[in-house]
Design a protein around this motif. Structure first.
Motif, PDB file in Angstrom:
ATOM      1  N   SER A 105       3.708   4.247  -3.972  1.00  0.00           N
ATOM      2  CA  SER A 105       2.739   3.625  -3.055  1.00  0.00           C
ATOM      3  C   SER A 105       1.325   4.043  -3.438  1.00  0.00           C
ATOM      4  O   SER A 105       0.407   3.213  -3.540  1.00  0.00           O
ATOM      5  N   ILE A 106       1.144   5.341  -3.634  1.00  0.00           N
ATOM      6  CA  ILE A 106      -0.183   5.891  -3.928  1.00  0.00           C
ATOM      7  C   ILE A 106      -0.667   5.447  -5.303  1.00  0.00           C
ATOM      8  O   ILE A 106      -1.819   5.038  -5.476  1.00  0.00           O
ATOM      9  N   TRP A 107       0.215   5.503  -6.286  1.00  0.00           N
ATOM     10  CA  TRP A 107      -0.153   5.129  -7.660  1.00  0.00           C
ATOM     11  C   TRP A 107      -0.652   3.690  -7.722  1.00  0.00           C
ATOM     12  O   TRP A 107      -1.647   3.393  -8.389  1.00  0.00           O
ATOM     13  N   VAL A 108       0.015   2.790  -7.027  1.00  0.00           N
ATOM     14  CA  VAL A 108      -0.394   1.382  -7.061  1.00  0.00           C
ATOM     15  C   VAL A 108      -1.602   1.132  -6.164  1.00  0.00           C
ATOM     16  O   VAL A 108      -2.573   0.479  -6.573  1.00  0.00           O
ATOM     17  N   GLN A 109      -1.582   1.662  -4.961  1.00  0.00           N
ATOM     18  CA  GLN A 109      -2.637   1.336  -3.999  1.00  0.00           C
ATOM     19  C   GLN A 109      -3.990   1.945  -4.355  1.00  0.00           C
ATOM     20  O   GLN A 109      -5.032   1.409  -3.960  1.00  0.00           O
ATOM     21  N   THR A 110      -4.005   3.054  -5.090  1.00  0.00           N
ATOM     22  CA  THR A 110      -5.290   3.619  -5.510  1.00  0.00           C
ATOM     23  C   THR A 110      -5.940   2.793  -6.622  1.00  0.00           C
ATOM     24  O   THR A 110      -7.124   2.981  -6.920  1.00  0.00           O
ATOM     25  N   GLN A 111      -5.188   1.867  -7.215  1.00  0.00           N
ATOM     26  CA  GLN A 111      -5.714   1.093  -8.343  1.00  0.00           C
ATOM     27  C   GLN A 111      -5.779  -0.406  -8.093  1.00  0.00           C
ATOM     28  O   GLN A 111      -6.452  -1.124  -8.838  1.00  0.00           O
ATOM     29  N   CYS A 112      -5.074  -0.880  -7.078  1.00  0.00           N
ATOM     30  CA  CYS A 112      -4.851  -2.323  -6.957  1.00  0.00           C
ATOM     31  C   CYS A 112      -4.965  -2.821  -5.524  1.00  0.00           C
ATOM     32  O   CYS A 112      -4.789  -2.064  -4.569  1.00  0.00           O
ATOM     33  N   GLU A 113      -5.205  -4.122  -5.409  1.00  0.00           N
ATOM     34  CA  GLU A 113      -4.980  -4.838  -4.157  1.00  0.00           C
ATOM     35  C   GLU A 113      -3.582  -5.439  -4.246  1.00  0.00           C
ATOM     36  O   GLU A 113      -3.218  -6.022  -5.282  1.00  0.00           O
ATOM     37  N   VAL A 114      -2.794  -5.281  -3.200  1.00  0.00           N
ATOM     38  CA  VAL A 114      -1.395  -5.714  -3.226  1.00  0.00           C
ATOM     39  C   VAL A 114      -1.137  -6.673  -2.073  1.00  0.00           C
ATOM     40  O   VAL A 114      -1.551  -6.417  -0.938  1.00  0.00           O
ATOM     41  N   GLU A 115      -0.431  -7.765  -2.387  1.00  0.00           N
ATOM     42  CA  GLU A 115      -0.131  -8.780  -1.369  1.00  0.00           C
ATOM     43  C   GLU A 115       1.341  -9.169  -1.446  1.00  0.00           C
ATOM     44  O   GLU A 115       1.856  -9.495  -2.528  1.00  0.00           O
TER      45      GLU A 115
END
Length: 302
Positions: A185-195
């Motif tokens: 969760s942290i790895w993706v959310q610190t770098q990306c917008e997710v939908e």
């Protein structure tokens, strides 16, 4: 053959596999989307244009590949299974902008296949306006390492539109202090917008899986990514911190920094960020975790 002419229906797939002598009972983990509207939704979610270079991992029977080829400059599609590679080749050989690779997208769990990346780079280099995107119905066992490793690249895809198991989508999009929240969760959310684009029930796949799936759109954000000075360190840090997710944060930090930071250093880091050390890692927001990682990294470099 265009994507609109290639209908990946249940009857079509059964006929094609029978003709090719492919026994899906021996193809563990292979699930084919048999709702053409949902295949089209995956392609639509990628927002493709004529300058895009698409990486597809898991060619399958080739229906999504053909649809992508109608919209993009080039599609580099990767299939590890020899039978499926051969089956898809029979349909895709006539599409001049499709490059098929019979390969594993991962060289090993922590490394992407360099041949695959080189092929993408070759087509990106042909025009400075080109961008690359990942569009795929991902096999579950490859989804986490593939997405994680792509975000370690200096130049990741500008957009990733992927079908994955819903439980993985829940982990990627999870909020702090929930059961699904963790290192991914942290790895993706610190770098990306997710939908989350769409949740899909098991019956839209054949063979029918036991769980629901989801279409997820992940858009790396360069402003966010620029706030991470050392992505490799940060990636390892968050994985280490969540090894024992129920332990208190101070204990986790002492274990993760063992031999590199003294107890007094760990206490100083926690105090700097206004933390007591009695929090659990799952309570920290992605931004707090990034701040903690940076404080630890700076402490180790002194």
């Amino acid at each position: 053959m265009s994507g609109s002419e290639y209908h990946q229906t249940l009857s079509f797939l059964r006929q094609r596999f029978a003709e090719a002598g492919i026994d899906l009972r021996k193809k563990l983990g292979q699930n084919f989307l048999i709702d053409l509207n949902l295949v089209r939704l995956i392609a639509d979610s990628a927002e493709l244009g004529p300058e895009d270079v698409v990486l597809e991992v898991g060619t399958g029977a080739g229906s999504l590949t053909a649809m992508l080829a109608e919209r993009a400059a080039v599609v580099v599609t990767v299939e590890i299974d020899e039978d499926l590679y051969r089956l898809a080749s029979e349909h895709l050989y006539q599409l001049p902008n499709v490059v098929m690779l019979h390969a594993d997208a991962l060289a090993r769990k922590s490394q992407l296949n360099p041949q695959m990346l080189a092929e993408v780079e070759k087509h990106l280099a042909q025009d400075p306006a080109r961008r690359w995107k990942l569009v795929a119905n991902l096999p579950y066992q490859i989804a986490t390492p593939l997405l994680s490793n792509l975000l370690e690249l200096d130049r990741p895809p500008v957009l990733m539109a992927v079908t994955i198991q819903k439980e993985l989508a829940d982990r990627i999009t999870a909020k702090p202090s929930t059961k699904d929240y963790g290192a991914l969760s942290i790895w993706v959310q610190t770098q990306c917008e997710v939908e989350l684009v769409r949740v899909m029930p098991p019956e839209v796949f054949w063979p029918r899986p036991k769980v629901s799936s989801a279409i997820l759109r992940i858009r790396p954000d360069e402003t966010k990514r620029s706030q991470i000075p050392d992505r490799e360190f940060f990636h390892q840090f968050v994985r280490d911190i969540f090894l024992h997710r129920r332990k208190f944060l101070r204990s986790e930090l002492l274990g993760a920094a063992k031999g590199r930071l003294e107890k007094t250093d760990v206490d100083a880091v926690l105090a700097e960020l206004g933390l007591t050390g009695q929090e659990r890692a799952e309570a920290l927001s992605p931004q707090q975790m990034l701040q903690l990682s940076e404080a630890v990294r700076r402490g180790m470099s002194r």
